[in-house]
Scaffold this active site. Structure first.
Site, PDB file in Angstrom:
ATOM      1  N   PRO A   9       0.768  -1.273   0.135  1.00  0.00           N
ATOM      2  CA  PRO A   9       0.140   0.002   0.036  1.00  0.00           C
ATOM      3  C   PRO A   9       0.808   1.268   0.027  1.00  0.00           C
ATOM      4  O   PRO A   9       1.896   1.338   0.595  1.00  0.00           O
ATOM      5  CB  PRO A   9      -0.794  -0.157   1.313  1.00  0.00           C
ATOM      6  CG  PRO A   9      -0.225  -1.107   2.117  1.00  0.00           C
ATOM      7  CD  PRO A   9       0.388  -2.068   1.224  1.00  0.00           C
ATOM      8  N   ASN A  10       0.318   2.239  -0.755  1.00  0.00           N
ATOM      9  CA  ASN A  10       0.756   3.492  -0.910  1.00  0.00           C
ATOM     10  C   ASN A  10       2.083   3.736  -1.753  1.00  0.00           C
ATOM     11  O   ASN A  10       2.608   4.870  -2.105  1.00  0.00           O
ATOM     12  CB  ASN A  10       1.024   4.363   0.661  1.00  0.00           C
ATOM     13  CG  ASN A  10      -0.403   4.413   1.069  1.00  0.00           C
ATOM     14  OD1 ASN A  10      -1.080   4.913   0.587  1.00  0.00           O
ATOM     15  ND2 ASN A  10      -0.217   3.817   2.243  1.00  0.00           N
ATOM     16  N   TYR A  22      10.643   8.862   1.313  1.00  0.00           N
ATOM     17  CA  TYR A  22      10.926   7.982   0.268  1.00  0.00           C
ATOM     18  C   TYR A  22      11.633   8.368  -1.079  1.00  0.00           C
ATOM     19  O   TYR A  22      11.740   7.553  -1.933  1.00  0.00           O
ATOM     20  CB  TYR A  22       9.545   7.590  -0.199  1.00  0.00           C
ATOM     21  CG  TYR A  22       8.765   6.961   1.130  1.00  0.00           C
ATOM     22  CD1 TYR A  22       9.131   5.731   1.432  1.00  0.00           C
ATOM     23  CD2 TYR A  22       7.862   7.708   1.932  1.00  0.00           C
ATOM     24  CE1 TYR A  22       8.457   4.849   2.517  1.00  0.00           C
ATOM     25  CE2 TYR A  22       7.123   6.801   2.885  1.00  0.00           C
ATOM     26  CZ  TYR A  22       7.802   5.633   3.316  1.00  0.00           C
ATOM     27  OH  TYR A  22       6.931   5.147   4.336  1.00  0.00           O
ATOM     28  N   ASN A  73       8.092  -5.655  -0.555  1.00  0.00           N
ATOM     29  CA  ASN A  73       7.822  -4.344   0.538  1.00  0.00           C
ATOM     30  C   ASN A  73       6.255  -4.090   0.721  1.00  0.00           C
ATOM     31  O   ASN A  73       5.585  -3.786  -0.189  1.00  0.00           O
ATOM     32  CB  ASN A  73       8.099  -3.227  -0.116  1.00  0.00           C
ATOM     33  CG  ASN A  73       8.312  -1.752   0.520  1.00  0.00           C
ATOM     34  OD1 ASN A  73       7.649  -1.849   1.481  1.00  0.00           O
ATOM     35  ND2 ASN A  73       9.060  -0.996   0.501  1.00  0.00           N
ATOM     36  N   ALA A  76       2.760  -0.795   5.260  1.00  0.00           N
ATOM     37  CA  ALA A  76       2.313  -0.806   6.491  1.00  0.00           C
ATOM     38  C   ALA A  76       2.002  -2.460   6.759  1.00  0.00           C
ATOM     39  O   ALA A  76       1.942  -2.564   7.918  1.00  0.00           O
ATOM     40  CB  ALA A  76       1.264   0.148   6.615  1.00  0.00           C
ATOM     41  N   ARG A 106      11.769   4.695  12.948  1.00  0.00           N
ATOM     42  CA  ARG A 106      10.565   5.554  12.660  1.00  0.00           C
ATOM     43  C   ARG A 106       9.860   5.227  13.932  1.00  0.00           C
ATOM     44  O   ARG A 106      10.174   4.933  14.996  1.00  0.00           O
ATOM     45  CB  ARG A 106       9.909   5.230  11.374  1.00  0.00           C
ATOM     46  CG  ARG A 106      10.846   5.366  10.286  1.00  0.00           C
ATOM     47  CD  ARG A 106      10.444   5.339   9.100  1.00  0.00           C
ATOM     48  NE  ARG A 106       8.960   6.022   8.992  1.00  0.00           N
ATOM     49  CZ  ARG A 106       7.811   5.722   7.973  1.00  0.00           C
ATOM     50  NH1 ARG A 106       8.392   4.821   7.119  1.00  0.00           N
ATOM     51  NH2 ARG A 106       7.112   6.463   7.795  1.00  0.00           N
TER      52      ARG A 106
END
Length: 139
Positions: A9-10, A22, A73, A76, A106
């Site tokens: 996602p994203n 990013y 990847n 989330a 993070r």
């Protein structure tokens, strides 16, 4: 040799999403560079914002004997999806987990990966170069 990169996602917004984290390079442009750097490797690419679609793609690809491995990847979903972890465990092809950012540096909720124990290895924090390092690991 054939490899599959799956982005979650994203990650379709690479190049425009939070460039301080990013970067400003799109995945399409980076894939062109990877293909140029690894002309002997056929790199397939898949991206989805939907957990079930990622699981379906793992199932579809995970038994392909022509595929040397999968670079994932999960975005989330890395921190929330036991279902993706179970899908990785269920397939035969090796999976390398990648992250563009250093997830350990993070927010606390990003420190734990539910998929890492199911993967051959994990690479994080090297920007888009994390994908290249995963290719090297699978080669």
């Amino acid at each position: 040799m054939k490899l599959l990169i799956i982005n979650g996602p994203n990650l379709n917004l690479l190049g425009v999403r939070e460039p301080s984290i990013y970067g400003r390079v799109s995945m399409e442009d980076y894939l062109k560079a990877l293909s140029a750097d690894y002309p002997h490797v056929e790199i397939e690419y898949y991206q989805s914002n939907h957990e079930g679609d990622i699981i379906d793609r793992l199932h579809e690809s995970g038994f392909d004997t022509e595929l040397a491995g999968i670079i994932l990847n999960a975005g989330a979903y890395t921190h929330t999806s036991l279902a993706i972890a179970d899908a990785i465990r269920a397939i035969e092809r090796p999976v390398v987990e990648v992250h563009i950012s250093n997830t350990a540096a993070r927010e606390p909720e990003r420190h734990r990966s539910l998929i890492a124990p199911a993967c051959r290895g994990s690479i994080a924090g090297f920007g888009l170069d994390s994908y290249r390092l995963a290719i090297e690991a699978l080669l």
